[in-house]
Design a protein around this motif. Structure first.
Motif, short mmCIF file in Angstrom:
data_model
loop_
_atom_site.label_atom_id
_atom_site.label_comp_id
_atom_site.label_asym_id
_atom_site.label_seq_id
_atom_site.Cartn_x
_atom_site.Cartn_y
_atom_site.Cartn_z
N THR A 1 -0.27 6.94 1.79
CA THR A 1 -1.55 7.59 2.07
C THR A 1 -2.63 6.57 2.43
O THR A 1 -3.54 6.86 3.20
CB THR A 1 -2.01 8.41 0.86
N SER A 2 -2.53 5.36 1.87
CA SER A 2 -3.56 4.33 2.12
C SER A 2 -3.28 3.49 3.36
O SER A 2 -4.21 3.01 4.01
CB SER A 2 -3.67 3.41 0.90
N LEU B 1 0.82 -1.21 0.00
CA LEU B 1 0.00 0.00 0.00
C LEU B 1 0.86 1.26 0.00
O LEU B 1 1.99 1.26 0.48
CB LEU B 1 -0.92 0.01 1.22
N ASN C 1 -16.86 0.69 2.74
CA ASN C 1 -15.41 0.91 2.77
C ASN C 1 -14.73 -0.07 3.72
O ASN C 1 -13.63 -0.58 3.44
CB ASN C 1 -15.10 2.35 3.20
N ASP D 1 -11.71 -3.19 2.99
CA ASP D 1 -10.49 -3.49 3.75
C ASP D 1 -10.53 -4.90 4.33
O ASP D 1 -9.50 -5.60 4.36
CB ASP D 1 -10.31 -2.46 4.88
N ASN E 1 -4.90 4.37 7.10
CA ASN E 1 -6.31 4.07 7.21
C ASN E 1 -6.56 2.56 7.26
O ASN E 1 -7.42 2.08 8.01
CB ASN E 1 -7.07 4.68 6.04
N PHE E 2 -5.78 1.81 6.47
CA PHE E 2 -5.91 0.35 6.47
C PHE E 2 -5.52 -0.21 7.84
O PHE E 2 -6.21 -1.08 8.39
CB PHE E 2 -5.02 -0.25 5.38
N THR F 1 -0.55 13.44 3.04
CA THR F 1 -1.90 13.71 3.54
C THR F 1 -1.93 14.97 4.40
O THR F 1 -2.91 15.72 4.39
CB THR F 1 -2.42 12.52 4.37
N LYS G 1 -3.45 9.27 -9.09
CA LYS G 1 -4.28 8.31 -8.37
C LYS G 1 -4.30 6.95 -9.06
O LYS G 1 -4.28 5.90 -8.41
CB LYS G 1 -5.70 8.87 -8.24
#
Length: 431
Positions: A156-157, A153, A208, A212, A160-161, A347, A303
């Motif tokens: 930035t991802s 990942l 969402n 995950d 959150n994961f 971020t 992106k």
């Protein structure tokens, strides 16, 4: 088909083990004086009826500790469940099947030997019909997933994961899964977790979280820890995504004029959004060396692409200061200038300018539906409406696709519909 066995259960001396602390000393003592054991039924192949099998004690009743008894019995309950699931049949005994799961031992071992008879807390390996079953604890399994995802990942991802993994792990422990293996987490378990998220938040947040979770269980499947990723079979709920509104031409012009006087640096940042159609997080990644002033192109990580190139239109190029003498490793945008050192996460850079724009929103009494992304929607709408004056819709969209960065025509069509850029002409005459 009828099941061939009942799930193994634990008998705890006739008391509710969940209310142990509420029992008196006498009640606890009386319960510990009784035999505790695991019991289950199996379908007799001759009669076709479920019949109670021999109780499994394993010598644990020598212990006068509730904790020691439950620790031992819970482990062996899980072992027996896995054996039955893999095809263990007490009516077809073989030498390969573990004797401690077939019948009670003829003599009870010393308490010191109990831990040897039990499984290790981290891994369990038993055999049933020549198949090996390894139980992987929840904590270790999720830690493996995070280690794998750290190398997959983006920065930035990943945060959150990680957060979603920890929330799921915490929920499992709070709902009776502490000390259990990841194989005991079922599709029903995940659905219950997602339902709680849905009730507390929204369908979008629930969907969402499902993404995950599916990624978690897919990694576990890929590493042969679980058989299949059953989260993929959980349905996606219909949700209405939130989006920023498009500014009217008048309001957009007023905002530009206000920023030109009160925050010209923020205005230049916004013009990058409007004229190059980069996203806020993509602007935060830009270095001075990414801007080729000779060929008038920008190279950046997008992106949907690791490396992407866009032209710098004249309307934006004339706004840029002289970058030719600057160190190419400097950040293009910092809080106060063009070309400098801004050592923080991507971020954080995006969030900084979003918060800075809130002062502008407050001045114009704009609600949460307006933000920096609104400028991107506004100027793509402007381009499309100008193109269709002299082009067919397909020609206009083909040209716009090169500018906006959408990979497919379908993606661009959906985007234009979402931001209401594709409006019909006045149809009054037809009415």
């Amino acid at each position: 088909m009828k099941p061939n066995y009942s799930e193994p259960k634990i008998y705890t001396g006739g008391v509710d083990i969940n209310k142990w602390n509420k029992l008196s000393k006498e009640e606890q003592k009386a319960a510990l004086e009784k035999d505790w054991y695991i019991y289950y039924s199996f379908r007799n192949p001759k009669t076709g009826k479920l019949e109670r099998q021999n109780n499994f004690k394993g010598g644990i009743n020598r212990s006068k500790s509730k904790v020691a008894r439950m620790k031992f019995l819970l482990r062996n309950q899980r072992n027996l469940s896995m054996l039955l699931e893999k095809g263990f049949n007490p009516y077809e005994l073989t030498e390969e099947q573990p004797p401690e799961f077939v019948k009670p031992q003829e003599h009870e071992p010393n308490i010191e030997s109990i831990e040897v008879a039990t499984v290790e807390p981290t891994k369990v390996s038993v055999k049933a019909k020549e198949q090996e079953v390894i139980l992987h604890p929840i904590k270790e399994s999720l830690e493996l997933v995070l280690k794998v995802k750290e190398n997959v990942l983006s920065k930035t991802s990943l945060p959150n994961f990680k957060s979603n993994v920890k929330k799921f792990e915490k929920w499992l422990y709070e709902n009776g899964y502490e000390g259990k293996s990841i194989q005991e987490v079922t599709k029903k378990t995940v659905i219950e977790y997602l339902n709680e998220i849905l009730i507390k938040t929204s369908a979008r947040t629930r969907n969402n979280a499902r993404i995950d979770l599916s990624s978690i269980f897919q990694t576990l499947e890929d590493n042969e820890i679980i058989r299949e990723n059953f989260v993929r079979k959980i349905n996606v709920l219909k949700s209405t995504p939130e989006r920023n509104k498009t500014y009217s031409n008048t309001l957009q012009q007023e905002i530009f004029e206000y920023m030109e006087t009160n925050d010209p640096h923020l205005l230049l940042y916004v013009k990058f959004l409007c004229y190059s159609f980069l996203r806020p997080i993509e602007i935060g990644r830009l270095k001075v060396g990414d801007v080729d002033v000779v060929n008038r192109i920008i190279t950046f990580k997008a992106k949907n692409s690791p490396v992407k190139t866009k032209i710098i239109p004249e309307i934006l190029f004339k706004e840029l200061p002289d970058l030719s003498k600057m160190d190419k490793n400097l950040d293009l945008f910092t809080p106060d200038s063009i070309g400098g050192v801004w050592d923080t996460e991507e971020t954080n850079k995006r969030d900084y300018f979003s918060k800075r724009f809130k002062k502008i929103k407050k001045h114009f009494n704009l609600d949460k539906n307006y933000g920096l992304y609104s400028f991107r929607h506004t100027f793509i709408t402007k381009l499309y409406n100008d193109f269709i004056k002299t082009m067919t819709q397909n020609e206009a969209k083909s040209k716009l696709m090169l500018i906006s960065g959408h990979k497919t025509m379908d993606a661009l069509d959906k985007y234009l519909r979402d931001i209401d850029a594709m409006l019909p002409e006045d149809y009054s005459g037809s009415l």
